[in-house]
Structure formats: structure tokens, C-alpha cells
Scaffold this motif. Structure first.
Motif, PDB file in Angstrom:
ATOM      1  N   VAL A  59      37.730  14.941  99.918  1.00 32.65           N
ATOM      2  CA  VAL A  59      38.351  14.011 100.868  1.00 32.65           C
ATOM      3  C   VAL A  59      39.287  14.757 101.814  1.00 32.65           C
ATOM      4  N   VAL A  60      40.047  15.726 101.299  1.00 33.93           N
ATOM      5  CA  VAL A  60      40.915  16.522 102.165  1.00 33.93           C
ATOM      6  C   VAL A  60      40.074  17.290 103.182  1.00 33.93           C
ATOM      7  N   HIS A  61      38.925  17.787 102.734  1.00 35.75           N
ATOM      8  CA  HIS A  61      38.023  18.495 103.648  1.00 35.75           C
ATOM      9  C   HIS A  61      37.539  17.554 104.755  1.00 35.75           C
ATOM     10  N   LEU A  62      37.239  16.296 104.405  1.00 38.54           N
ATOM     11  CA  LEU A  62      36.762  15.330 105.400  1.00 38.54           C
ATOM     12  C   LEU A  62      37.859  14.885 106.359  1.00 38.54           C
ATOM     13  N   THR A  63      39.067  14.655 105.819  1.00 31.48           N
ATOM     14  CA  THR A  63      40.116  14.027 106.619  1.00 31.48           C
ATOM     15  C   THR A  63      41.215  14.968 107.081  1.00 31.48           C
ATOM     16  N   GLY A  64      41.466  16.035 106.314  1.00 31.41           N
ATOM     17  CA  GLY A  64      42.584  16.916 106.619  1.00 31.41           C
ATOM     18  C   GLY A  64      43.914  16.300 106.237  1.00 31.41           C
ATOM     19  N   ASP A  65      43.900  15.235 105.457  1.00 28.69           N
ATOM     20  CA  ASP A  65      45.111  14.496 105.100  1.00 28.69           C
ATOM     21  C   ASP A  65      45.249  14.459 103.584  1.00 28.69           C
TER      22      ASP A  65
END
Length: 168
Positions: free
Chosen positions: A24-30
Motif C-alpha cells: 500500500v505504501v508503494h501504491l500511495t506513498g503514504d
């Protein structure tokens, strides 16, 4: 010995939580948003009897898919687009009146080139909104004369505007 729901949920998080979080961090950067997505993914797994009945090792692809769908839903949501509801609709933006101003100046310059009689009839009829009978009464001339002056005055006005490059 079978695991209860709480133990299975802990086992799911231990087995897949960090992987789903990194995805998810990879997808959103958040990173903070990733925590929320992982939490919602685990909540959906806990609510799904089929997933909770499976072994924790066999549910990673399901969790990744759920997390991906949650990221997409969040990206499409109004909150993500920073839309906020308001009690009243905003005022409409006023258009730039520059073109209309230049057109009116050109028409004014073209009207000056007309004879006084033609100009008076056109101004009363088109800018004053008067009918042929009203123009005739105001100017003290017959209605037929008003019609004739309108016809020839508009012709002269069109020619004057053509000379200025306004019309074809």
C-alpha cells in the motif's frame, strides 16, 4: 488445536500485515494512510467467514486485492479530491466583458458614420427596444418612413462594419 477468530486475526496480521502495508505504501506513498488500509483489510478478513476459516498462509493474494481496491476507492472518493460540501453554492464567475466592450465601440464608431435620420431610427428601434409605431410616434414621422430608414440604415451600418473588418 483449532485457532479462535482473535488468534487467526493475529496470525493473519503477523503473516501478511507487513507485506500488505509495504504494498500500500508503494501504491500511495503514504505510510499513515497505509496503516488505515491494512486495518480495513484485516477488518474485512475478520468479517469474512471464508477467509477466517482458511489457513493464514493462503490468504495473501486476497488481502493484497482487497487493499488495492481500498486504495482505488480512496483515490476516487470526494475526500481524496479535497471536495467539501458547502451550504450555499458559490457565485458564478463573471465573464470577461472586454470583447463586448470592443464590439460596442466598433458599432458606436460605425453608427457615427450614418446620417442623423438613419442613426435615430436604429438607436430607437434596436437600443431603445421600440416598435416601429413607437419610433414613428417619438420621431414624428410615418411608420413607412421608419421601416425604410431602418432598412437603408442597417445596410449602411453593415457596410461601415465591413470596412472595419467586423463582418463578412
Amino acid at each position: 488445536m483449532p485457532l479462535d477468530d482473535d488468534s487467526r486475526l493475529v496470525a493473519l496480521y503477523d503473516a501478511h500485515g507487513p507485506s500488505v502495508w509495504r504494498y500500500v505504501v508503494h501504491l500511495t506513498g503514504d505510510a499513515a494512510g497505509a496503516d488505515d488500509i491494512v486495518q480495513e483489510t484485516l477488518l474485512r478478513a475478520w468479517r469474512s467467514p471464508r477467509i477466517m476459516a482458511q489457513e493464514p498462509a493462503s490468504t495473501r493474494s486476497w488481502m493484497i486485492t482487497v487493499a488495492r481496491n481500498l486504495v482505488i476507492d480512496e483515490a476516487r472518493s470526494a475526500r481524496r479530491r479535497h471536495e467539501i460540501g458547502v451550504a450555499e453554492t458559490p457565485e458564478r464567475a463573471a465573464g470577461d466583458a472586454t470583447d463586448a466592450l470592443f464590439e460596442s465601440l466598433l458599432v458606436e464608431e460605425a453608427l457615427v458614420t450614418l446620417s442623423l435620420e438613419h442613426r435615430a431610427v436604429i438607436v430607437h428601434a434596436y437600443y431603445g427596444g421600440c416598435s416601429v409605431a413607437e419610433v414613428a410616434r417619438r420621431l414624428g414621422i410615418p411608420e413607412g418612413t421608419v421601416k425604410s430608414r431602418l432598412h437603408y440604415g442597417l445596410r449602411a451600418l453593415r457596410l461601415a462594419l465591413q470596412e472595419k473588418g467586423v463582418t463578412r
